[in-house]
Design a protein around this motif. Sequence first.
Motif, mmCIF file in Angstrom:
data_model
loop_
_atom_site.group_PDB
_atom_site.id
_atom_site.type_symbol
_atom_site.label_atom_id
_atom_site.label_comp_id
_atom_site.label_asym_id
_atom_site.label_seq_id
_atom_site.Cartn_x
_atom_site.Cartn_y
_atom_site.Cartn_z
ATOM 1 N N THR A 1 -17.904 35.108 25.054
ATOM 2 C CA THR A 1 -16.585 35.175 25.673
ATOM 3 C C THR A 1 -15.666 35.968 24.764
ATOM 4 O O THR A 1 -15.944 36.126 23.568
ATOM 5 C CB THR A 1 -16.001 33.772 25.915
ATOM 6 O OG1 THR A 1 -15.874 33.104 24.658
ATOM 7 C CG2 THR A 1 -16.878 32.959 26.856
ATOM 8 N N GLY A 2 -14.582 36.451 25.309
ATOM 9 C CA GLY A 2 -13.653 37.234 24.510
ATOM 10 C C GLY A 2 -12.222 37.054 24.991
ATOM 11 O O GLY A 2 -11.982 36.749 26.159
ATOM 12 N N GLN A 3 -11.309 37.230 24.047
ATOM 13 C CA GLN A 3 -9.879 37.188 24.358
ATOM 14 C C GLN A 3 -9.236 38.438 23.810
ATOM 15 O O GLN A 3 -9.409 38.764 22.641
ATOM 16 C CB GLN A 3 -9.214 35.980 23.707
ATOM 17 C CG GLN A 3 -9.504 34.701 24.406
ATOM 18 C CD GLN A 3 -8.596 33.606 23.881
ATOM 19 O OE1 GLN A 3 -7.384 33.784 23.805
ATOM 20 N NE2 GLN A 3 -9.196 32.499 23.518
ATOM 21 N N GLY A 4 -8.467 39.100 24.642
ATOM 22 C CA GLY A 4 -7.696 40.241 24.203
ATOM 23 C C GLY A 4 -6.240 39.827 24.092
ATOM 24 O O GLY A 4 -5.691 39.243 25.024
ATOM 25 N N VAL A 5 -5.639 40.095 22.946
ATOM 26 C CA VAL A 5 -4.240 39.727 22.710
ATOM 27 C C VAL A 5 -3.505 40.962 22.236
ATOM 28 O O VAL A 5 -3.943 41.635 21.302
ATOM 29 C CB VAL A 5 -4.126 38.612 21.640
ATOM 30 C CG1 VAL A 5 -2.672 38.286 21.362
ATOM 31 C CG2 VAL A 5 -4.902 37.376 22.069
ATOM 32 N N ASP A 6 -2.396 41.267 22.891
ATOM 33 C CA ASP A 6 -1.570 42.398 22.477
ATOM 34 C C ASP A 6 -0.118 42.048 22.776
ATOM 35 O O ASP A 6 0.176 41.357 23.751
ATOM 36 C CB ASP A 6 -1.962 43.672 23.228
ATOM 37 C CG ASP A 6 -1.455 44.923 22.524
ATOM 38 O OD1 ASP A 6 -2.294 45.685 22.022
ATOM 39 O OD2 ASP A 6 -0.224 45.128 22.470
ATOM 40 N N ILE A 7 0.772 42.535 21.945
ATOM 41 C CA ILE A 7 2.186 42.258 22.123
ATOM 42 C C ILE A 7 2.785 43.030 23.304
ATOM 43 O O ILE A 7 3.792 42.635 23.865
ATOM 44 C CB ILE A 7 2.972 42.537 20.815
ATOM 45 C CG1 ILE A 7 4.345 41.890 20.858
ATOM 46 C CG2 ILE A 7 3.043 44.028 20.549
ATOM 47 C CD1 ILE A 7 5.042 41.849 19.519
ATOM 48 N N ALA A 8 2.120 44.101 23.713
ATOM 49 C CA ALA A 8 2.645 44.962 24.781
ATOM 50 C C ALA A 8 2.071 44.566 26.145
ATOM 51 O O ALA A 8 0.853 44.609 26.332
ATOM 52 C CB ALA A 8 2.308 46.415 24.488
ATOM 53 N N PRO A 9 2.921 44.201 27.097
ATOM 54 C CA PRO A 9 2.425 43.860 28.433
ATOM 55 C C PRO A 9 1.607 44.981 29.073
ATOM 56 O O PRO A 9 0.652 44.705 29.801
ATOM 57 C CB PRO A 9 3.701 43.588 29.227
ATOM 58 C CG PRO A 9 4.729 43.222 28.202
ATOM 59 C CD PRO A 9 4.363 44.020 26.976
ATOM 60 N N ALA A 10 1.938 46.218 28.791
ATOM 61 C CA ALA A 10 1.196 47.340 29.372
ATOM 62 C C ALA A 10 -0.255 47.350 28.895
ATOM 63 O O ALA A 10 -1.154 47.746 29.644
ATOM 64 C CB ALA A 10 1.870 48.665 29.026
ATOM 65 N N ARG A 11 -0.498 46.912 27.678
ATOM 66 C CA ARG A 11 -1.874 46.868 27.157
ATOM 67 C C ARG A 11 -2.680 45.777 27.868
ATOM 68 O O ARG A 11 -3.861 45.943 28.146
ATOM 69 C CB ARG A 11 -1.885 46.630 25.646
ATOM 70 C CG ARG A 11 -1.142 47.678 24.830
ATOM 71 C CD ARG A 11 -1.674 49.078 24.991
ATOM 72 N NE ARG A 11 -3.049 49.130 24.548
ATOM 73 C CZ ARG A 11 -3.920 50.066 24.918
ATOM 74 N NH1 ARG A 11 -3.567 51.029 25.724
ATOM 75 N NH2 ARG A 11 -5.148 50.044 24.469
ATOM 76 N N GLU A 12 -2.040 44.635 28.143
ATOM 77 C CA GLU A 12 -2.731 43.587 28.894
ATOM 78 C C GLU A 12 -3.082 44.095 30.291
ATOM 79 O O GLU A 12 -4.206 43.904 30.772
ATOM 80 C CB GLU A 12 -1.881 42.322 29.011
ATOM 81 C CG GLU A 12 -2.574 41.248 29.828
ATOM 82 C CD GLU A 12 -1.758 39.978 30.023
ATOM 83 O OE1 GLU A 12 -2.219 39.141 30.823
ATOM 84 O OE2 GLU A 12 -0.696 39.818 29.398
ATOM 85 N N ALA A 13 -2.135 44.760 30.948
ATOM 86 C CA ALA A 13 -2.383 45.291 32.290
ATOM 87 C C ALA A 13 -3.525 46.315 32.276
ATOM 88 O O ALA A 13 -4.401 46.293 33.147
ATOM 89 C CB ALA A 13 -1.107 45.915 32.851
#
Length: 142
Positions: free
Chosen positions: A6-18
């Motif tokens: 499993t993996g989790q991606g975390v970024d401060i920028a909402p555009a990166r999550e999108a």
Amino acid sequence: MTLGATGQGVDIAPAREAAARERWGSLPGLEFRTAEATAFLSETGEAFDVVLSIFGAVWFVDPDTLLPLIRSRMAPGGILAFSHLPPGSQERLHAKAVRHDRTPDEWVRVLTGHGFSDVCVSLIDPPEGRAVGTMLVRALAA
């Protein structure tokens, strides 16, 4: 994901999550979050086998703040891997940005001082047509 990972991606920028959701959102076992790295690490109760920062938090957040949080969330023998521009290249590319640029020897000292071992630092030549390469760092949670 393959083999049950499993993996989790975390970024401060909402555009990166999108962007991550658009590219990899259909894969099972992946989660994406918009969060500041130290807040996420302080709030989660999870342990991680691998922490990967690609031109990310390890480069932008004070190592004396971030590395103890990463180390506290890593499983024994876990791997921390991160990349950033080689020392000295940030002045040419991002004069306004504050980054925690370190030499290979400095990263060895900083990481071992925060409970990591087997630190390996590689300088990777730039791809054809690019002016700057990449520094890749790997360390084990001792």
